[in-house]
Design a protein around this motif. Structure first.
Motif, PDB file in Angstrom:
ATOM      1  N   PHE A  16       0.870  -1.170   0.000  1.00 51.24           N
ATOM      2  CA  PHE A  16       0.000   0.000   0.000  1.00 51.24           C
ATOM      3  C   PHE A  16       0.908   1.221   0.000  1.00 51.24           C
ATOM      4  N   THR A  17       0.350   2.379  -0.287  1.00 50.93           N
ATOM      5  CA  THR A  17       1.151   3.598  -0.309  1.00 50.93           C
ATOM      6  C   THR A  17       1.914   3.748   1.011  1.00 50.93           C
ATOM      7  N   PRO A  18       3.155   4.229   0.959  1.00 54.30           N
ATOM      8  CA  PRO A  18       3.803   4.953  -0.135  1.00 54.30           C
ATOM      9  C   PRO A  18       4.385   4.083  -1.256  1.00 54.30           C
ATOM     10  N   ASP A  19       4.214   2.758  -1.199  1.00 53.07           N
ATOM     11  CA  ASP A  19       4.612   1.934  -2.345  1.00 53.07           C
ATOM     12  C   ASP A  19       3.778   2.347  -3.557  1.00 53.07           C
ATOM     13  N   HIS A  26      -5.341   1.426  -6.837  1.00 53.06           N
ATOM     14  CA  HIS A  26      -6.720   0.937  -6.763  1.00 53.06           C
ATOM     15  C   HIS A  26      -7.249   1.045  -5.332  1.00 53.06           C
ATOM     16  N   VAL A  27      -6.504   0.510  -4.372  1.00 53.31           N
ATOM     17  CA  VAL A  27      -6.957   0.511  -2.976  1.00 53.31           C
ATOM     18  C   VAL A  27      -7.070   1.934  -2.443  1.00 53.31           C
ATOM     19  N   ALA A  28      -6.069   2.766  -2.748  1.00 53.03           N
ATOM     20  CA  ALA A  28      -6.089   4.143  -2.251  1.00 53.03           C
ATOM     21  C   ALA A  28      -7.252   4.944  -2.819  1.00 53.03           C
ATOM     22  N   GLU A  29      -7.696   4.603  -4.023  1.00 49.18           N
ATOM     23  CA  GLU A  29      -8.796   5.342  -4.646  1.00 49.18           C
ATOM     24  C   GLU A  29     -10.166   4.864  -4.154  1.00 49.18           C
ATOM     25  N   VAL A  30     -10.370   3.562  -4.059  1.00 46.96           N
ATOM     26  CA  VAL A  30     -11.718   3.077  -3.745  1.00 46.96           C
ATOM     27  C   VAL A  30     -12.020   3.097  -2.248  1.00 46.96           C
ATOM     28  N   LEU A 183      -8.015  11.758 -12.098  1.00 42.95           N
ATOM     29  CA  LEU A 183      -6.891  12.666 -11.918  1.00 42.95           C
ATOM     30  C   LEU A 183      -7.378  14.105 -11.936  1.00 42.95           C
ATOM     31  N   PRO A 184      -6.688  14.994 -11.225  1.00 41.11           N
ATOM     32  CA  PRO A 184      -7.029  16.414 -11.346  1.00 41.11           C
ATOM     33  C   PRO A 184      -6.682  16.911 -12.752  1.00 41.11           C
ATOM     34  N   ALA A 185      -7.245  18.025 -13.126  1.00 44.86           N
ATOM     35  CA  ALA A 185      -6.937  18.593 -14.436  1.00 44.86           C
ATOM     36  C   ALA A 185      -5.457  18.961 -14.493  1.00 44.86           C
ATOM     37  N   PRO A 186      -4.764  18.591 -15.579  1.00 43.93           N
ATOM     38  CA  PRO A 186      -3.345  18.935 -15.682  1.00 43.93           C
ATOM     39  C   PRO A 186      -3.128  20.447 -15.665  1.00 43.93           C
ATOM     40  N   LEU A 187      -2.068  20.857 -14.986  1.00 37.96           N
ATOM     41  CA  LEU A 187      -1.693  22.266 -14.972  1.00 37.96           C
ATOM     42  C   LEU A 187      -0.715  22.583 -16.100  1.00 37.96           C
ATOM     43  N   THR A 188      -0.259  21.537 -16.781  1.00 35.78           N
ATOM     44  CA  THR A 188       0.651  21.704 -17.904  1.00 35.78           C
ATOM     45  C   THR A 188      -0.144  21.837 -19.197  1.00 35.78           C
ATOM     46  N   THR A 189       0.536  22.255 -20.248  1.00 38.11           N
ATOM     47  CA  THR A 189      -0.093  22.404 -21.554  1.00 38.11           C
ATOM     48  C   THR A 189       0.589  21.484 -22.554  1.00 38.11           C
ATOM     49  N   ILE A 258       7.855   9.622  -9.718  1.00 35.13           N
ATOM     50  CA  ILE A 258       6.844  10.504  -9.145  1.00 35.13           C
ATOM     51  C   ILE A 258       6.113   9.717  -8.050  1.00 35.13           C
ATOM     52  N   PRO A 259       6.005  10.252  -6.832  1.00 31.78           N
ATOM     53  CA  PRO A 259       5.276   9.542  -5.773  1.00 31.78           C
ATOM     54  C   PRO A 259       3.853   9.217  -6.210  1.00 31.78           C
ATOM     55  N   GLY A 260       3.410   8.010  -5.886  1.00 32.07           N
ATOM     56  CA  GLY A 260       2.082   7.579  -6.318  1.00 32.07           C
ATOM     57  C   GLY A 260       0.952   8.429  -5.789  1.00 32.07           C
ATOM     58  N   ASP A 261       1.157   9.065  -4.632  1.00 35.13           N
ATOM     59  CA  ASP A 261       0.080   9.878  -4.062  1.00 35.13           C
ATOM     60  C   ASP A 261       0.123  11.330  -4.534  1.00 35.13           C
ATOM     61  N   ASP A 262       1.093  11.674  -5.389  1.00 27.09           N
ATOM     62  CA  ASP A 262       1.145  13.029  -5.941  1.00 27.09           C
ATOM     63  C   ASP A 262       0.339  13.032  -7.245  1.00 27.09           C
ATOM     64  N   ARG A 263      -0.970  13.077  -7.098  1.00 28.90           N
ATOM     65  CA  ARG A 263      -1.854  12.932  -8.254  1.00 28.90           C
ATOM     66  C   ARG A 263      -1.716  14.092  -9.229  1.00 28.90           C
ATOM     67  N   GLN A 264      -1.434  15.288  -8.713  1.00 33.18           N
ATOM     68  CA  GLN A 264      -1.281  16.433  -9.610  1.00 33.18           C
ATOM     69  C   GLN A 264      -0.048  16.270 -10.493  1.00 33.18           C
ATOM     70  N   ALA A 265       1.056  15.797  -9.906  1.00 35.75           N
ATOM     71  CA  ALA A 265       2.280  15.615 -10.687  1.00 35.75           C
ATOM     72  C   ALA A 265       2.085  14.550 -11.764  1.00 35.75           C
ATOM     73  N   ILE A 266       1.348  13.496 -11.434  1.00 37.59           N
ATOM     74  CA  ILE A 266       1.070  12.453 -12.420  1.00 37.59           C
ATOM     75  C   ILE A 266       0.199  13.010 -13.540  1.00 37.59           C
ATOM     76  N   ALA A 267      -0.833  13.771 -13.155  1.00 30.10           N
ATOM     77  CA  ALA A 267      -1.708  14.374 -14.166  1.00 30.10           C
ATOM     78  C   ALA A 267      -0.926  15.316 -15.073  1.00 30.10           C
ATOM     79  N   ASP A 268      -0.019  16.095 -14.491  1.00 27.11           N
ATOM     80  CA  ASP A 268       0.769  17.033 -15.283  1.00 27.11           C
ATOM     81  C   ASP A 268       1.679  16.293 -16.268  1.00 27.11           C
TER      82      ASP A 268
END
Length: 368
Positions: A16-19, A26-30, A183-189, A258-268
């Protein structure tokens, strides 16, 4: 459990996270979504590092960790799971993943106290050819525990058909619930024509990152400004970095985690890419691909396992798993020049949680 009390769920997962990985995501989301739907949720997991909190609460979910051994292997032998499962005041156990020693221990402990349980396979590949060959035997050895499960959950048609065949069980014992994306909306273009390709996933040899690196010289001959960004962590990091250095393309290929719980960084990262590639030998229903599609990034995969299903459903482009370096490069170049648009509605983590909620209630009502 009374008719008015909150149902108590026990999620059992080797990691489980931080792994970082598909099961962890899946587990962290549901789990938090199920809390919002009226369940009390505890995640029982392992810690091979000896450095993580034995108990904590996050997003309304209780997380309990027990030691696992050996620390340098992925066997996850964790005897303390037995006592935790027997003592925990749960109404239903959900075992997440079948491929470590956590699975037989958890199923045996639940069976010994008469606790109903369901199993999500979350099947995956392995860099060891011997371990991959042994998977069918492993499934047969686990069959007694899997037969006792109230329901078996697959994340793709491929996985459902595979386990039905190997376990010789009726289709009524299985439930198809796909992974989602949120995922949150990407802040990148994303810059059209920028030639940014992302190869994402745990750094294991079977994930195919090396194949993309080996093909990158041929990609650059067609798209000189193209860049490859490898995102992940794992045991194959050293060999991949060595391959990048020996290729002389360090200015065109980067590797980072990228850390798995950094959803914004993944989205970007996914939202900026012009193409995401996953040339893995085995995937049941990859979370990374669903997340890339969720931010409208085209995807190229190897036609293997559950990845073939994504190609058949029109969600991704596919290349032959035995494709040469030149063919891999041609596939990447073709997708960069003609990016596809996926209009098919994608499953979300909300969809996944709703289907799990309904299944849990069905099982608990039946037991009551």
């Amino acid at each position: 459990m009374t008719a008015t009390s909150r149902p108590r769920l026990l999620f059992v997962s080797a990691r489980f996270t931080p792994d970082v990985g598909g099961i962890e995501t899946h587990v962290a989301e549901v789990a938090p979504r199920l809390v919002e739907m009226g369940f009390d949720v505890t995640i029982l997991t392992t810690d091979r590092t000896g450095t993580r909190a034995s108990s904590e609460k996050t997003n309304g979910v209780e997380v309990v960790r027990v030691p696992a051994y050996p620390r340098s292997r992925d066997y996850y032998l964790a005897p303390a799971l037995v006592g935790e499962i027997r003592r925990h005041p749960s109404d239903l156990m959900h075992l997440q993943g079948y491929h470590t020693l956590v699975a037989p221990i958890a199923m045996a402990a639940a069976g010994s106290r008469g606790l109903p349980y369901v199993v999500s396979f979350h099947s995956g590949g392995h860099p060891s050819k011997l371990r991959n060959r042994a998977r069918a035997l492993q499934r047969l050895l686990l069959r007694p525990g899997l037969v006792r499960a109230d329901r078996l959950i697959a994340v793709s048609r491929f996985e459902l058909d595979l386990f039905r065949r190997d376990l010789r069980l009726s289709a009524s014992r299985f439930k198809l619930i796909r992974n989602g994306s949120s995922l949150p909306a990407p802040l990148t273009t994303r810059r059209p024509g920028a030639g940014l390709v992302v190869s994402i996933g745990r750094l294991e040899r079977y994930k195919g990152h090396r194949r993309v690196v080996e093909a990158w010289g041929a990609v650059l001959r067609e798209v000189p400004h193209a860049r490859l960004r490898i995102i992940g962590s794992g045991p194959d990091e050293g060999p991949i970095r060595a391959l990048i250095r020996s290729s002389g393309m360090e200015d065109r290929i980067t590797l980072e985690s990228i850390p798995g719980d950094d959803r914004q960084a993944i989205a970007d990262a996914l939202g900026e890419a012009n193409l995401v590639v996953l040339l893995s030998d085995y995937e049941a229903h990859p979370v990374a691909v669903m997340e890339a599609l969720a931010v409208a990034t085209p995807v190229l995969v190897a036609r293997t396992s559950g990845l073939t299903e994504l190609v058949e459903d029109g969600l991704a482009a596919g290349i032959d798993p035995s494709a040469s370096m030149a063919q891999v490069a041609a596939g990447v170049v073709a997708e960069l020049r003609r990016p596809r648009v996926v209009a098919t509605p994608l499953p979300t983590w909300d969809d996944c949680a709703v289907q799990l909620r309904d299944l849990y209630h069905e099982i608990l009502e039946g037991r009551r």
